[in-house]
Design an enzyme around this catalytic site. Sequence first.
Site, PDB file in Angstrom:
ATOM      1  N   GLN A 294      46.663  56.500  61.037  1.00  0.00           N
ATOM      2  CA  GLN A 294      45.829  55.965  62.106  1.00  0.00           C
ATOM      3  C   GLN A 294      44.465  56.617  62.172  1.00  0.00           C
ATOM      4  O   GLN A 294      43.565  56.114  62.843  1.00  0.00           O
ATOM      5  CB  GLN A 294      46.542  56.125  63.450  1.00  0.00           C
ATOM      6  CG  GLN A 294      46.673  57.566  63.923  1.00  0.00           C
ATOM      7  CD  GLN A 294      47.577  57.714  65.130  1.00  0.00           C
ATOM      8  OE1 GLN A 294      48.754  57.403  65.070  1.00  0.00           O
ATOM      9  NE2 GLN A 294      47.007  58.184  66.238  1.00  0.00           N
ATOM     10  N   CYS A 300      48.351  54.722  67.812  1.00  0.00           N
ATOM     11  CA  CYS A 300      49.760  54.783  67.411  1.00  0.00           C
ATOM     12  C   CYS A 300      50.553  53.583  67.901  1.00  0.00           C
ATOM     13  O   CYS A 300      51.477  53.112  67.237  1.00  0.00           O
ATOM     14  CB  CYS A 300      50.391  56.073  67.917  1.00  0.00           C
ATOM     15  SG  CYS A 300      50.307  56.288  69.723  1.00  0.00           S
ATOM     16  N   HIS A 436      53.266  59.263  72.606  1.00  0.00           N
ATOM     17  CA  HIS A 436      53.068  58.877  71.205  1.00  0.00           C
ATOM     18  C   HIS A 436      54.074  57.795  70.836  1.00  0.00           C
ATOM     19  O   HIS A 436      55.273  57.928  71.125  1.00  0.00           O
ATOM     20  CB  HIS A 436      53.254  60.092  70.300  1.00  0.00           C
ATOM     21  CG  HIS A 436      52.873  59.862  68.873  1.00  0.00           C
ATOM     22  ND1 HIS A 436      51.713  59.239  68.489  1.00  0.00           N
ATOM     23  CD2 HIS A 436      53.521  60.175  67.719  1.00  0.00           C
ATOM     24  CE1 HIS A 436      51.654  59.170  67.167  1.00  0.00           C
ATOM     25  NE2 HIS A 436      52.734  59.728  66.680  1.00  0.00           N
TER      26      HIS A 436
END
Length: 489
Positions: A294, A300, A436
Amino acid sequence: MAPWLQLLSLLGLLPGAVAAPAQPQAASFQAWGPPSPELLAPTRFALDMFNRGRAAGTRAVLGLVRGRVRRAGQGSLFSLEATLEEPPCNDPTVCRLPASKKTLLCSFEVLDELGKHVLLRKDCGPVDTKVPGLGEPKAAGEPKSAFIQGSMISSLSQPHPDSRNETFSSVLSLLNEDPLPQDLPVKMASIFKNFVITYNRTYESKEEARWRLSVFVNNMVRAQKIQALDRGTAQYGVTKFSDLTEEEFRTIYLNPLLREEPGNKMKQAKSVGDLAPPEWDWRSKGAVTKVKDQGMCGSCWAFSVTGNVEGQWFLNQGTLLSLSEQELLDCDKMDKACMGGLPSNAYSAIKNLGGLETEDDYSYRGHMQACSFSAEKAKVYINDSVELSQNEQKLAAWLAKRGPISVAINAFGMQFYRHGISRPLRPLCSPWLIDHAVLLVGYGNRSDIPFWAIKNSWGTDWGEKGYYYLHRGSGACGVNTMASSAVVD
């Protein structure tokens, strides 16, 4: 408060930021002054934690305070800023800072849950007390996180420059220049040099390089603490993120929206009804594309969702395609591109747009651009999305039958994760603090320790060739709290 929670607070290992799971309400910072009645108890607790272990006569006293509070359910989070006055001290065996630095500006975060206080964050540095009224205290001198005065430091190395690598040579020269401390350990200097070579680091100035060295040493101490408290087999240490502060890492690579916004409501998936096989891995069955990166972008969420859709399309249509995350960054207007997003929103965006283009047709740039989606180029579509059970046995059964799963986790320790099965203590990796998004691609056991195999989006030069292994069956790091999948008919 349990003694082990106090220990974790003193070690500085509890997360640096917290948010309530359901619509927290935060007041703005109050004006500087003595602590208000509302802030008095958490401020005293923070001061006690700061002074814990200090000898009599060296303990700091409270100056001015300002703060704010968030509330959710039975918990309150206090964000505090305070000036602390340290008495004059000339004994280096007990003084934490030189005598010339007696006034500190500290940031604390204190969680009050059911009447018990936990120190989540402590960050202190010298302050310029000449600022009128301390309306906006300013740090003086070095950055407040610099700490190369720790007990780990013993002696400065005298390395030999290596002319084969300019980056290596420039850092070596900096290591020998003042005002670097004269007691930097040989081992730590060597580790930092290897880090610079391995990851081809360059810094804009000598000051930046000195600062990054101090951050690196700080991070190595932190990684050792995380290692000592992990109950799995994970190994923590030098990674490509080792010269970033915790705040930089969170800001650049993580996704705070996961714990701050509810996102689109999805219907509950139907149970598959089968017992989970002992182990499963969709990588060996052709349902998982290569690990992606990324970059310096909090995207993410997009990688987690495209990974899930890639697997769903493969299982239902028989073709594995690498799909475009950039399309979501540019065209998903419900989310915030590199500033974060939610899988539930991304599914809706894919459905409303009319599908996803491939990576080849709409390549990743790592920053938001004008939307250039073409319905004619869309190769994959989805019909719906579903929320999955929080029961890990049911998640495993669903994964084995239906494909890889988009999940969100608390990324505690991942900045320094190298390999093995991670199992942090629950207070360190609270499911309250997911930040995340990743992809569950399989599960199994290593040496009788159950794990989830997790595809990350930080490139193959992180973790186990881009993968993270997390303990399965204990709700570790909130892995079971936000599981979802696209539906492809």
